[in-house]
Design a protein around this motif. Structure first.
Motif, PDB file in Angstrom:
ATOM      1  N   GLU A 127       0.858  -1.192   0.000  1.00  0.00           N
ATOM      2  CA  GLU A 127       0.000   0.000   0.000  1.00  0.00           C
ATOM      3  C   GLU A 127       0.893   1.241   0.000  1.00  0.00           C
ATOM      4  OE1 GLU A 127      -2.792  -0.094   3.215  1.00  0.00           O
ATOM      5  OE2 GLU A 127      -3.668  -2.003   2.542  1.00  0.00           O
ATOM      6  N   THR A 137      -0.848  -2.470   6.970  1.00  0.00           N
ATOM      7  CA  THR A 137      -1.877  -2.358   5.923  1.00  0.00           C
ATOM      8  C   THR A 137      -3.122  -1.623   6.431  1.00  0.00           C
ATOM      9  OG1 THR A 137      -3.120  -3.636   4.309  1.00  0.00           O
ATOM     10  CG2 THR A 137      -2.819  -4.682   6.426  1.00  0.00           C
ATOM     11  N   THR A 139      -5.959  -1.189   4.194  1.00  0.00           N
ATOM     12  CA  THR A 139      -7.136  -1.768   3.534  1.00  0.00           C
ATOM     13  C   THR A 139      -7.868  -2.607   4.569  1.00  0.00           C
ATOM     14  OG1 THR A 139      -6.099  -1.767   1.373  1.00  0.00           O
ATOM     15  CG2 THR A 139      -7.843  -3.391   1.711  1.00  0.00           C
ATOM     16  N   ASN A 140      -9.186  -2.475   4.601  1.00  0.00           N
ATOM     17  CA  ASN A 140      -9.897  -3.240   5.637  1.00  0.00           C
ATOM     18  C   ASN A 140     -11.071  -4.013   5.067  1.00  0.00           C
ATOM     19  OD1 ASN A 140     -12.558  -1.634   6.290  1.00  0.00           O
ATOM     20  ND2 ASN A 140     -10.928  -0.134   5.981  1.00  0.00           N
ATOM     21  N   ALA A 141     -11.372  -5.096   5.749  1.00  0.00           N
ATOM     22  CA  ALA A 141     -12.510  -5.930   5.369  1.00  0.00           C
ATOM     23  C   ALA A 141     -13.404  -6.061   6.597  1.00  0.00           C
ATOM     24  CB  ALA A 141     -12.030  -7.298   4.905  1.00  0.00           C
ATOM     25  N   LEU A 150     -14.978  -4.829   1.502  1.00  0.00           N
ATOM     26  CA  LEU A 150     -13.563  -4.474   1.352  1.00  0.00           C
ATOM     27  C   LEU A 150     -13.422  -3.019   0.910  1.00  0.00           C
ATOM     28  CD1 LEU A 150     -10.725  -5.923   1.326  1.00  0.00           C
ATOM     29  CD2 LEU A 150     -11.146  -6.404  -1.100  1.00  0.00           C
ATOM     30  N   GLY A 152     -10.261   0.196   0.477  1.00  0.00           N
ATOM     31  CA  GLY A 152      -8.853   0.552   0.578  1.00  0.00           C
ATOM     32  C   GLY A 152      -8.201   0.578  -0.787  1.00  0.00           C
ATOM     33  N   LYS A 154      -4.325  -0.639  -3.021  1.00  0.00           N
ATOM     34  CA  LYS A 154      -2.995  -1.276  -3.085  1.00  0.00           C
ATOM     35  C   LYS A 154      -2.221  -0.626  -4.234  1.00  0.00           C
ATOM     36  CE  LYS A 154      -3.986  -4.372   0.082  1.00  0.00           C
ATOM     37  NZ  LYS A 154      -3.211  -4.526   1.332  1.00  0.00           N
ATOM     38  N   VAL A 168      -5.868 -10.436  -1.831  1.00  0.00           N
ATOM     39  CA  VAL A 168      -5.819  -9.130  -1.168  1.00  0.00           C
ATOM     40  C   VAL A 168      -5.674  -9.318   0.344  1.00  0.00           C
ATOM     41  CG1 VAL A 168      -7.068  -6.972  -0.752  1.00  0.00           C
ATOM     42  CG2 VAL A 168      -7.245  -8.103  -2.988  1.00  0.00           C
ATOM     43  N   ALA A 170      -5.984  -7.712   3.962  1.00  0.00           N
ATOM     44  CA  ALA A 170      -6.750  -6.609   4.544  1.00  0.00           C
ATOM     45  C   ALA A 170      -6.865  -6.790   6.048  1.00  0.00           C
ATOM     46  CB  ALA A 170      -8.148  -6.565   3.922  1.00  0.00           C
ATOM     47  N   ASN A 171      -7.058  -5.669   6.703  1.00  0.00           N
ATOM     48  CA  ASN A 171      -7.270  -5.652   8.151  1.00  0.00           C
ATOM     49  C   ASN A 171      -8.637  -6.191   8.495  1.00  0.00           C
ATOM     50  OD1 ASN A 171      -5.848  -4.601  10.437  1.00  0.00           O
ATOM     51  ND2 ASN A 171      -5.330  -2.882   9.072  1.00  0.00           N
ATOM     52  N   THR A 172      -8.686  -7.181   9.336  1.00  0.00           N
ATOM     53  CA  THR A 172      -9.985  -7.686   9.794  1.00  0.00           C
ATOM     54  C   THR A 172     -10.124  -7.453  11.292  1.00  0.00           C
ATOM     55  OG1 THR A 172      -8.879  -9.849   9.694  1.00  0.00           O
ATOM     56  CG2 THR A 172     -10.543  -9.395   8.015  1.00  0.00           C
TER      57      THR A 172
END
Ligand code: CAA
Length: 380
Positions: A127, A137, A139-141, A150, A152, A154, A168, A170-172
């Motif tokens: 990112e 990171t 980007t989040n889910a 989703l 964010g 990249k 992908v 992503a932050n969970t």
């Protein structure tokens, strides 16, 4: 480790070499000039099994080992950096983790078309503010019950312009750093998924480098790869395998430049004789050939350890580190041997130099590789 190739590995070398000489060599310069993604070339490569070399045949791959994969990568990179990295990302960074972490259903649905080359994959980790520190990171889910949402972006995503499937990260579980990251298989045709081509690169200019943007992209629940919040380890183990491929790519680029410099030194006449008669040139040639051999042995050792099921984290980083640094050095020497001509695009060596340079950066910078090697040496 056996230093002689077995029958399958020899066949791979022959087939990749023939393909590279017949189809890659003639277009490599044009690809660099036009920056066009080599769609037809990749389709031809797929027909030869080069999109999933170390993936079992039951999932559409060629069913070969990691050593064969390095052989293929070196032969293609010998002529074209862009083509080789496209193959490397699909093989190591996308098919690799799908095989290792995918459920049977995911393997059938996503891995098989990728390994056959019917579809193309890309790897969404980096990112704008999470490069070397990829645990950062943003980007989040978000879990929406029957799907993930989703959001964010990249950047620096190889194959992005032409890929069908993206892995992908992503932050969970925001705030948990590397313990809150998950990996998703994302269909790039999903609504809210957009791709922005990135231009202006120094080398590897036909690799479809792109930015991926996710705006409320719905990802089905069954597209989680591996366990929830365990995506960071998927990213790391995947890069271990990827780094072997980049090491082989760097060797191929170094070898291509070396072979051109060797030939040129025999043809170029100065002071009434071929410049290969001068020790200054001979010393460069010997060091170039020696470093390429050493890098290849390190890389083959890492691939062999992977094939043996051993922990190859240190060896993959060491191989990638050494091969990429000698590739910069060797391609630079190849320019030196060509003199003023080497500084022009009339000869290929300046392209090899530009292509090789990124091997010290992508899939982990040389500094990150040194950290990984040191962590192993220090037992951390
Ligand atoms: N295998 C398994 N587990 C691993 C691992 C590996 N190779 N590396 C780390 N881990 C585990 C650690 O054991 C640790 O687990 P626990 O918390 O359970 O103990 C956890 O992951 C966190 O490890 P670290 O504390 O070492 O993590 P870190 O945040 O300090 O990062 C790093 C380590 C090596 C610097 C890592 O972030 C890294 O490799 N960064 C570089 C990123 C990179 O290579 N990006 C490339 C993008 S893809 C690309 O370039 C493709 C292309 O275009 C061609």
């Amino acid at each position: 480790m056996n230093v002689e190739f077995n029958q399958d590995q020899k066949l791979m070398q022959q087939s990749a070499r023939e393909f590279a000489e017949k189809f890659v060599k003639p277009v490599a310069k044009k690809l660099d000039d036009t920056q066009e993604f080599p769609v037809e070339l990749i389709q031809r490569a797929a027909e030869l099994g080069f999109m999933g070399v170390a993936i079992p045949e039951e999932y559409g791959g060629a069913g070969m080992d990691s050593l064969s994969y390095t052989i293929m990568m070196e032969e293609i990179a010998r002529y074209c950096g862009s083509t080789s990295v496209i193959l490397s990302v699909n093989n190591s960074l996308v098919c690799g983790p799908l095989l290792k972490y995918g459920t049977e259903e995911q393997k059938q649905k996503w891995l098989t078309p990728l390994a056959k080359g019917e579809k193309l994959g890309c790897y969404g980790l980096t990112e704008p503010n999470a490069g070397s520190d990829c645990a950062g990171t943003k980007t989040n889910a978000v879990d929406k019950g029957d799907h993930w949402l989703l959001n964010g972006a990249k950047i620096f995503i190889t194959n992005g312009s032409h890929a069908d499937t993206a892995l992908v990260f992503a932050n969970t579980d925001p705030g948990k750093g590397n313990k809150g990251i998950s990996c998703f298989i994302v269909d790039m045709k999903s609504p809210g998924f957009s791709v922005k081509p990135m231009h202006g690169k120094m080398g590897i200019r036909a690799s479809g480098l792109s930015e991926l943007v996710f705006e409320d992209v719905k990802v089905p629940k069954e597209n989680l790869l591996g366990e929830l919040h365990k995506g960071f380890k998927i990213a790391m183990t995947t890069l271990d395998g990827g780094r072997i491929g980049i090491a082989a790519q760097a060797i191929g680029l170094a070898r291509g430049a070396f072979e051109e410099a060797l030939q040129y030194s025999k043809e170029r006449v100065q002071f009434g004789q071929a410049i290969s008669n001068f020790q200054a040139i001979q010393f460069m040639l010997s060091d170039m050939g020696m470093k390429i051999d050493a890098a290849r042995l390190l890389t083959q050792k890492a691939a062999w350890m992977k094939d043996m099921g051993q922990n190859y984290n240190q060896q993959a980083s060491a191989a990638k580190l050494y091969a990429s640094e000698i590739a910069t050095w060797v391609t630079n020497r190849a320019i030196q041997i060509h003199g003023g001509y080497g500084y022009t695009n009339e000869y290929n060596v300046e392209r090899y130099f530009r292509d090789a340079r990124v091997c010290e950066i992508y899939e982990g910078t040389s500094e990150i590789q040194r950290l990984v090697v040191a962590a192993n040496l220090l037992g951390r």
